[in-house]
Design a protein around this motif. Structure first.
Motif, mmCIF file in Angstrom:
data_model
loop_
_atom_site.group_PDB
_atom_site.id
_atom_site.type_symbol
_atom_site.label_atom_id
_atom_site.label_comp_id
_atom_site.label_asym_id
_atom_site.label_seq_id
_atom_site.Cartn_x
_atom_site.Cartn_y
_atom_site.Cartn_z
ATOM 1 N N ASP A 32 11.375 44.204 -6.567
ATOM 2 C CA ASP A 32 11.235 42.753 -6.599
ATOM 3 C C ASP A 32 11.072 42.286 -8.048
ATOM 4 O OD1 ASP A 32 10.902 40.151 -5.953
ATOM 5 O OD2 ASP A 32 9.120 40.421 -4.719
ATOM 6 N N ASP A 33 12.044 41.563 -8.557
ATOM 7 C CA ASP A 33 11.998 41.005 -9.928
ATOM 8 C C ASP A 33 12.101 42.078 -11.013
ATOM 9 O OD1 ASP A 33 11.519 38.729 -8.464
ATOM 10 O OD2 ASP A 33 9.656 38.175 -9.459
ATOM 11 N N CYS A 72 14.167 35.380 -4.354
ATOM 12 C CA CYS A 72 13.888 36.363 -3.291
ATOM 13 C C CYS A 72 14.541 36.130 -1.932
ATOM 14 C CB CYS A 72 12.390 36.440 -3.054
ATOM 15 S SG CYS A 72 11.498 37.153 -4.421
ATOM 16 N N ARG A 76 17.644 38.455 -0.352
ATOM 17 C CA ARG A 76 17.401 39.418 0.727
ATOM 18 C C ARG A 76 18.285 39.135 1.937
ATOM 19 N NH1 ARG A 76 12.340 41.913 -0.813
ATOM 20 N NH2 ARG A 76 12.315 41.225 -2.966
ATOM 21 N N HIS A 231 6.975 42.201 -8.816
ATOM 22 C CA HIS A 231 6.675 40.763 -8.716
ATOM 23 C C HIS A 231 5.197 40.587 -9.067
ATOM 24 C CE1 HIS A 231 6.111 36.822 -6.860
ATOM 25 N NE2 HIS A 231 7.404 36.721 -6.620
ATOM 26 N N ASP A 283 16.085 42.648 -6.433
ATOM 27 C CA ASP A 283 16.496 41.431 -5.709
ATOM 28 C C ASP A 283 16.918 40.288 -6.624
ATOM 29 O OD1 ASP A 283 13.926 40.787 -6.677
ATOM 30 O OD2 ASP A 283 13.523 39.467 -4.978
ATOM 31 N N ASN A 284 16.508 40.342 -7.894
ATOM 32 C CA ASN A 284 16.911 39.335 -8.898
ATOM 33 C C ASN A 284 16.369 39.797 -10.244
ATOM 34 O OD1 ASN A 284 14.544 37.595 -7.063
ATOM 35 N ND2 ASN A 284 14.061 38.082 -9.186
ATOM 36 N N LYS A 304 15.309 35.691 -13.808
ATOM 37 C CA LYS A 304 15.139 35.172 -12.442
ATOM 38 C C LYS A 304 15.315 33.654 -12.368
ATOM 39 C CE LYS A 304 11.497 34.845 -8.920
ATOM 40 N NZ LYS A 304 10.288 35.515 -8.392
HETATM 41 MG MG MG Z 1 12.270 38.583 -6.431
#
Ligand code: MG
Length: 466
Positions: A32-33, A72, A76, A231, A283-284, A304
């Motif tokens: 995540d991130d 996010c 996803r 994240h 995810d980004n 992001k």
């Molecule tokens: Mg994210």
């Protein structure tokens, strides 16, 4: 003649073996991130990621791999369904992602990778962040997963400490209290801990993932391991806190790398490595707003929440010693492509009643053929911002690195970048190549028309709906 018989015989044997091979297992490790530059093999000079780097050495490192959206929830939704989130209301111009008061989730009519693989009798588990609706009727077990364990939305939600965290993130070692973030930990559809102890979250996700693999080693399985880290708020276990001596962010990534090592180990210990494909991605891009607590996009511009490369190009590796031909792939792929790729490799049918936006990358994985993905549309916040082909990229709208409340900037003049010569999107070539600009604008119009046709009114913007 003899030669021809031999060739025929070999081909038959190959076909027979291919047919007799059990379908491969799939593992997706989704951070995540995590930024494009946060991995050793993607150029980070300090962060030690020996296990992820080993995946890159033994497998395929993809240098131009994209997520369908720079935040996010939509990212996803796109990975799991192979569809741009604009097609099913999983993107919004106002609220960017689901929050703890959101009544909605990924529409149940959507077909996820787990549901596709269920038609081939896969065991399926989602472990980690879900962020596609936290109410029981939208949790992973309603979308083809046998098992769920994780924090159902971002680990900074259910808190009034966000502003404080932003202020203290100047300090690279600032370690927040896990109690400040009242997020639930859910098993299947039941809350088992609140607030979730985030200091052990990476470790516990990993233990559950290893357990799932051990328990299902006798049948094909699909494991979607979506880490809550890195994240913000950043947390690590005692064993990793301060270990890097660099920063908390570095410690966090090194614990994720340890987790990857545990996954590879359990696959090898059970002789599953030659029949499993592990995908590592994010995810980004990095959340640059959080300074020392956000990662790095390496040479890419921004992070992001933007449709610059730093927002949507993510460090991606496919590992599978028995299936994936090693190498560096300097062609395009996207998380949108995972569903069609896994469907083909497992022998499952693709959904035929809806528009998919993914390509089947299986030939690239197994034979290093040329990637079928020759272009990419950059969507964000329910709007089409940019488009690229194998060389050039046009921007018609932009956002600055994410600040809540900022709106999208519609460019007076589109910008054009040569991504081969200018990976950092610094030199606008719009005036030099008007014919490319006009061709790209036409392609974007066609994409807008194609998408507009596919959105039923009741599905539009389910994130904003109350
Ligand atoms: Mg994210």
């Amino acid at each position: 003649m003899k030669h021809r018989i031999l060739v025929c015989f070999s081909l038959c044997c190959f076909a027979l073996t291919a047919q007799m091979d059990p379908p491969p297992n799939f593992v997706i490790v989704f951070c995540d991130d995590l930024g494009y530059g946060d991995i050793g093999s993607f150029g980070h000079p300090i962060i030690q990621t020996p296990n992820i780097d080993r995946m890159a050495e033994e497998g395929q490192k993809w240098t131009q791999f994209y997520v369908a959206d720079p935040v996010c929830t939509p990212s996803r939704a796109a990975l799991l369904t192979g569809r741009y989130p604009i097609r099913n209301g999983m993107t919004s111009s106002k609220r960017h992602v689901f929050f703890p008061d959101s009544p909605n989730g990924l529409p149940l009519e959507e077909i996820t990778i787990a549901e596709v693989l269920k038609t081939r009798d896969y065991a399926t588990a989602a472990i980690g962040k879900w962020h596609l609706g936290h109410l029981p009727k939208f949790l992973p077990q309603q979308q083809g997963f046998d098992y769920y364990y994780g924090i159902p939305y971002s680990n900074d939600m259910d808190s009034n400490q966000w502003g404080q965290y932003l202020k203290l993130a100047e300090d690279p070692h600032y370690f927040s209290e896990t109690e400040f973030f009242n997020v639930p930990l859910i098993e299947n559809a039941r809350v088992i801990e609140r607030p979730a102890d985030q200091t052990t979250i990476t470790k516990r996700y990993t233990q559950k993932a290893v357990q799932f693999i051990e328990q299902n080693k006798a049948q094909p399985f699909f494991l979607y391991l979506a880490h809550s880290m890195p994240h913000i708020p950043l947390f690590v276990s005692e064993e990793f806190r301060g270990r890097s001596k660099a920063s908390l962010y570095v410690d966090v990534i090194e614990e994720i790398d340890w987790s990857v090592g545990e996954i590879l180990n359990v696959l090898e210990k059970n002789q599953l490595d030659r029949n499993t494909i592990v995908v590592f991605t994010s995810d980004n891009g990095p959340w640059l707003l959080f300074k020392t607590h956000g990662g790095s996009a390496g040479p890419l511009r921004a992070g992001k929440g933007t449709t610059f490369e730093g927002g949507q190009r993510v460090p991606t590796i496919f590992w599978g010693p028995g299936r994936v031909m090693p190498g560096v792939i300097n062609q395009m792929g996207a998380t949108l492509d995972l569903l069609p790729t896994f469907a083909n490799l497992s022998g499952a049918e693709l959904p035929s009643d809806r528009k998919l936006d993914g390509y089947d990358l299986s030939q690239v994985l197994t034979q290093k053929s040329s990637s079928p993905r020759k272009d990419f549309f950059y969507w964000a916040f329910a709007e089409l911002h940019a488009y690229r082909n194998e060389r050039y990229k046009i921007h018609i709208k932009q956002r600055e690195p994410i600040h809540y409340g900022r709106s999208t900037l519609v460019l007076e003049q589109p910008e054009l970048y040569d991504l081969k010569a200018d990976i950092s999107e610094k030199h606008d070539l719009a005036e030099t190549f008007p014919e490319i600009l006009s061709d790209f604008l036409d392609k974007m119009d066609l994409q807008l028309m194609d998408v507009a046709d596919s959105i039923p009114d009741q599905l539009a913007d389910r994130i904003q709906q109350k």
